[in-house]
Motif scaffolding. Structure first.
Motif, short mmCIF file in Angstrom:
data_model
loop_
_atom_site.label_atom_id
_atom_site.label_comp_id
_atom_site.label_asym_id
_atom_site.label_seq_id
_atom_site.Cartn_x
_atom_site.Cartn_y
_atom_site.Cartn_z
N MET A 1 0.85 -1.19 0.00
CA MET A 1 0.00 0.00 0.00
C MET A 1 0.88 1.23 0.00
N ASN A 2 0.51 2.19 -0.85
CA ASN A 2 1.21 3.47 -0.86
C ASN A 2 0.95 4.21 0.45
N ASP A 3 1.91 5.04 0.85
CA ASP A 3 1.72 5.91 2.01
C ASP A 3 0.65 6.92 1.64
N PRO A 4 -0.51 6.93 2.34
CA PRO A 4 -1.59 7.85 1.98
C PRO A 4 -1.17 9.31 1.96
N SER A 5 -0.23 9.69 2.81
CA SER A 5 0.20 11.09 2.83
C SER A 5 0.99 11.45 1.58
N ALA A 6 1.48 10.45 0.84
CA ALA A 6 2.24 10.70 -0.38
C ALA A 6 1.34 10.71 -1.62
N LEU A 7 0.08 10.33 -1.44
CA LEU A 7 -0.85 10.28 -2.57
C LEU A 7 -1.47 11.65 -2.82
N PRO A 8 -1.81 11.94 -4.07
CA PRO A 8 -2.53 13.19 -4.32
C PRO A 8 -3.89 13.14 -3.64
N PRO A 9 -4.39 14.28 -3.18
CA PRO A 9 -5.68 14.28 -2.50
C PRO A 9 -6.85 14.17 -3.48
N ALA A 10 -7.90 13.52 -3.02
CA ALA A 10 -9.17 13.48 -3.74
C ALA A 10 -10.16 14.28 -2.91
#
Length: 145
Positions: A1-10
């Motif tokens: 799983m990607n680090d959620p803080s590193a993902l672009p926001p939706a």
């Protein structure tokens, strides 16, 4: 799983009651599609969503609460939005007409017109929208989730 803080926001809607409702529907698995204006992407300088991309759904406080993955992206005139897409938005609409009326209220709101930099912005049948489908990948743990 990607680090959620590193993902672009939706971001769904603007922070407040509408966003809270939409995020709750995503977390409950009721909302698996969304519709945006192509012009909004253009004004914000954002690329269209890409199938397979993951984003962090943020709440009204901009905290990541879930991870979603894009499963389909279509650009089409507003008049061509179909019932399966409307139903899967999970907002309780019982017809395409009621869905469109609710979306027009949002798209014609002062907040949206300000975001677009066009105080007289109006949609019509020819307005190009971005119809996106997604799946909930992960609910994130937190005090309000």
């Amino acid at each position: 799983m990607n680090d959620p803080s590193a993902l672009p926001p939706a971001e769904f809607g603007f922070p407040g009651a509408l966003r809270d409702k939409l995020v709750a529907a995503i977390l409950a698995g009721e909302k698996t599609s969304t519709t945006g204006l192509l012009v909004d992407y253009e004004v914000c300088g954002e690329s269209l969503p890409v199938v397979g991309a993951r984003r962090a759904v943020v709440d009204s406080d901009m905290r990541p609460v879930a991870v979603i993955e894009v499963t389909e992206v279509r650009t089409l005139p507003l008049r061509d939005v179909d019932w399966p897409h409307v139903r899967d938005e999970g907002e309780g609409d019982d017809s395409i007409a009621s869905w469109r009326a609710a979306h027009e209220r949002f798209w014609h709101s002062p907040e949206m017109r300000e975001a677009l930099g066009d105080p007289g912005f109006e949609v019509d049948d020819e307005t190009v929208v971005v119809a996106e489908r997604f799946r909930l990948v992960e609910r994130l743990q937190g005090p309000d989730v």
